[in-house]
Design an enzyme around this catalytic site. Structure first.
Site, PDB file in Angstrom:
ATOM      1  N   ASP A 142      32.527  49.463  40.240  1.00 60.46           N
ATOM      2  CA  ASP A 142      31.616  48.692  39.373  1.00 60.46           C
ATOM      3  C   ASP A 142      30.192  49.241  39.242  1.00 60.46           C
ATOM      4  O   ASP A 142      29.583  49.648  40.239  1.00 60.46           O
ATOM      5  CB  ASP A 142      31.422  47.279  39.925  1.00 60.46           C
ATOM      6  CG  ASP A 142      32.687  46.611  40.359  1.00 60.46           C
ATOM      7  OD1 ASP A 142      33.762  47.183  40.186  1.00 60.46           O
ATOM      8  OD2 ASP A 142      32.587  45.494  40.890  1.00 60.46           O
ATOM      9  N   GLU A 149      35.502  37.707  38.812  1.00 59.43           N
ATOM     10  CA  GLU A 149      34.608  38.679  39.450  1.00 59.43           C
ATOM     11  C   GLU A 149      33.447  39.009  38.503  1.00 59.43           C
ATOM     12  O   GLU A 149      33.531  38.783  37.293  1.00 59.43           O
ATOM     13  CB  GLU A 149      35.367  39.972  39.785  1.00 59.43           C
ATOM     14  CG  GLU A 149      36.508  39.752  40.784  1.00 59.43           C
ATOM     15  CD  GLU A 149      37.164  41.037  41.292  1.00 59.43           C
ATOM     16  OE1 GLU A 149      37.412  41.135  42.495  1.00 59.43           O
ATOM     17  OE2 GLU A 149      37.441  41.938  40.478  1.00 59.43           O
TER      18      GLU A 149
HETATM   19  C1  FRU Z   1      35.249  44.295  41.109  1.00 60.99           C
HETATM   20  C2  FRU Z   1      35.097  44.131  42.608  1.00 60.99           C
HETATM   21  C3  FRU Z   1      34.006  43.148  42.926  1.00 60.99           C
HETATM   22  C4  FRU Z   1      33.583  43.553  44.297  1.00 60.99           C
HETATM   23  C5  FRU Z   1      33.719  45.059  44.235  1.00 60.99           C
HETATM   24  C6  FRU Z   1      34.124  45.702  45.526  1.00 60.99           C
HETATM   25  O1  FRU Z   1      35.827  45.492  40.731  1.00 60.99           O
HETATM   26  O2  FRU Z   1      36.329  43.743  43.174  1.00 60.99           O
HETATM   27  O3  FRU Z   1      34.398  41.796  42.826  1.00 60.99           O
HETATM   28  O4  FRU Z   1      32.281  43.141  44.608  1.00 60.99           O
HETATM   29  O5  FRU Z   1      34.677  45.334  43.250  1.00 60.99           O
HETATM   30  O6  FRU Z   1      34.043  47.085  45.447  1.00 60.99           O
END
Ligand code: FRU
Length: 519
Positions: free
Chosen positions: A57, A239
């Site tokens: 992300d 998320e």
């Molecule tokens: C989304 C996610 C988020 C989390 C991160 C962990 O892709 O699952 O919810 O904070 O990636 O790397």
């Protein structure tokens, strides 16, 4: 990495004879290094990728003093997901990027998961001063030990600040600023300043819904509202939320937009980002929206969020150009995955429904060579084949009123990616079944579908951006968007346009433009 290459190549020249050495050095440090750096198979040439290792992300997107910051979920030891850090890059134009040292490392409270960053202009946190306001990052701590022990409270929210425009970060000693009692998925805080209430507002996700918190100082937070348990798509956990206000078209009307990524449960499988249009009163979000809306129908645009403090008052979005279904399996060796192009978000009312558009930022034009355009007409059910040297770093752009046609990019290995617009089925499909390497994961070689009920009667634009391992398709300037990764074994070099209707097909101002590399 670039420096390493230079050192390696310069030391090789040591063996060259003395008089030649200087000349060789010059050649080595320019042409050869440039041609090796960022030129591995499938290396995106005009999308952001880390120099090496795993990325997911985008995080902490904030602008300050001429610099756009891009932080990202990063595991510096491997090309698969692992203990998360915040990697860091900066840009002056959101197109060219400079790599920076890792900004946030895991600590005793946990790994550093996703979150946002803000410029605390009024120094409400007291971390800086009015003369030198702090950047404050707000992120999730993920405590592995807690998760392994079967506890539910292993995700909490922490903050860190920087007084040197992102070069160094200090974690707040009072962390975590939001604790957890029993919510397993409790993460991805995104903060904004809410002027009417003169509060900071933090949005995070708690499994199947979003929660809103408010604060005067970014340190002490109280829960003010919840949204979404019974609304929207729920095929997976929620998320990476983002909440912001936009004008509706050219009117004075304003609406609030809530982005929510979900995984799995996207319309074409795995990860995707839905959005809600509604109102926010400083405490909670409400909407009349009944249908589920997706920002991008392709398989590879996830966890996208927007910039804080954008200087031109635009909403600029970047997403992670991958999908958890196969993100760990894609065929790159040195690094994994890229970000989408930065896109400007705007709101429009189309056939009475609020619609969120996303379209590449204007600055992208600066790296696109505007070649000649021409009008192309194709007889009923006919086709036209256009051959090129290499389509893998190009923009295809035209206007048309047609709604039944097909466009395929292919290579001499007969690998092809096919975009079909079908009015009869009210559908755009993107077929990457035979697009190149697909076998690394069973779901990758898919046909992706996007409904297109509201295409205009008048001519509309089709804009396609192809990089070494991706395609981004923008129909009617961001109304219908698809983003997908592709791994052809050889560059696509042939473009076939096919008329699927009984009428003559007209493509106006058809252009095939080269996109320059940014590294
Ligand atoms: C989304 C996610 C988020 C989390 C991160 C962990 O892709 O699952 O919810 O904070 O990636 O790397």
């Amino acid at each position: 990495m670039r420096n390493l290459l230079i050192i390696l190549l310069i030391s090789m020249t040591f063996f060259a004879c003395k008089e030649q050495q200087k000349k060789v050095e010059t050649v080595v440090s320019n042409d050869l290094v440039d041609s090796l750096y960022y030129n591995e198979p499938y290396r995106s040439q005009y999308h952001f990728t880390p120099e090496e290792k795993w990325m997911n992300d985008p995080n902490g997107m904030v602008y300050h003093n001429g610099i756009y910051h891009l932080f990202y979920q990063y595991y510096p030891e491997d090309i698969v997901w692992g203990p998360m850090h915040w990697g860091h890059a900066t840009s002056k134009d959101l197109i060219h990027w400079q790599h920076k040292p890792i900004a946030l490392y895991p600590d005793e409270l946990g790994l550093i998961f996703s979150g946002g960053a803000v410029l605390d202009k009024q120094n409400t946190s007291g971390f800086g001063s009015l003369e030198n306001p702090p950047l404050v990052a707000i992120y999730t701590y993920h405590l592995m030990e807690g998760e392994k022990a079967g506890r539910k409270d292993f995700q909490t929210q922490g903050i860190a600040y920087s007084l040197d425009n992102g070069d160094s970060w200090v974690k707040y000693e009072g962390n975590p600023v939001i604790g957890n009692t029993d919510i397993k998925d409790f993460r991805d805080p995104k903060v904004m300043w809410h002027e009417p209430s003169k509060n900071w507002v933090l949005t995070l996700v708690a499994g199947d819904h979003a929660q809103f918190y408010s604060s005067k100082d970014l340190k002490s937070w109280s829960l003010t509202g919840k949204f979404g348990k019974e609304i929207g798509a729920h095929g997976g956990v929620w998320e990476c939320p983002d909440l912001f206000k936009l004008k509706v078209g050219d009117t004075e009307e304003e609406k609030w937009v809530l982005l929510i990524s979900i995984n799995p449960g996207a319309p074409n499988g795995g990860s995707g980002t839905q959005y809600f249009i509604g109102d926010f009163d400083g405490k909670t979000f409400t909407t009349n929206q009944k249908d589920i809306k997706w920002i991008d129908w392709g398989t590879d645009n996830y966890a996208g969020v927007t910039y804080d403090n954008e200087p031109n008052d635009e909403r600029i979005f970047i997403g992670w150009m991958s999908n958890w279904t196969y993100a760990r399996d894609t065929p790159t060796e040195k690094w994994r995955s890229a970000m989408t192009l930065p896109r400007t978000l705007s709101l429009s009312k189309i056939d009475g429904a609020y619609t969120l558009l996303n379209y590449p930022i204007d600055n992208l034009q600066n790296i696109i060579s505007e070649g000649e355009t021409k009008d192309i007409s194709i007889a009923s059910n006919g086709n036209e084949i256009l051959n090129f040297k290499d389509l893998n770093q190009s923009e295809i752009r035209f206007k048309t009123k047609a709604k039944n046609f097909q466009l395929s990019l292919s290579n001499s290995l007969k690998e092809e990616v096919i975009l079909t617009v079908s009015d009869d089925e009210n559908m755009v499909t993107l077929n990457r079944v035979n697009s190149g390497k697909t076998e690394f994961q069973e779901d990758f070689g898919s046909i992706q579908k996007m409904p297109i009920n509201e295409l205009p009667e008048d001519a509309y634009e089709v804009r396609i951006l192809v990089d070494q391992s991706s395609i981004e398709i923008f129909i009617n300037e961001g109304q219908h968007v698809m983003t997908a990764q592709l791994f052809p074994n050889e560059p696509y070099n042939s473009l076939i346009l096919e008329n699927l209707s009984e009428d003559e097909l007209l493509f106006n101002d058809f252009g095939l433009n080269k996109v320059s590399r940014i590294w």
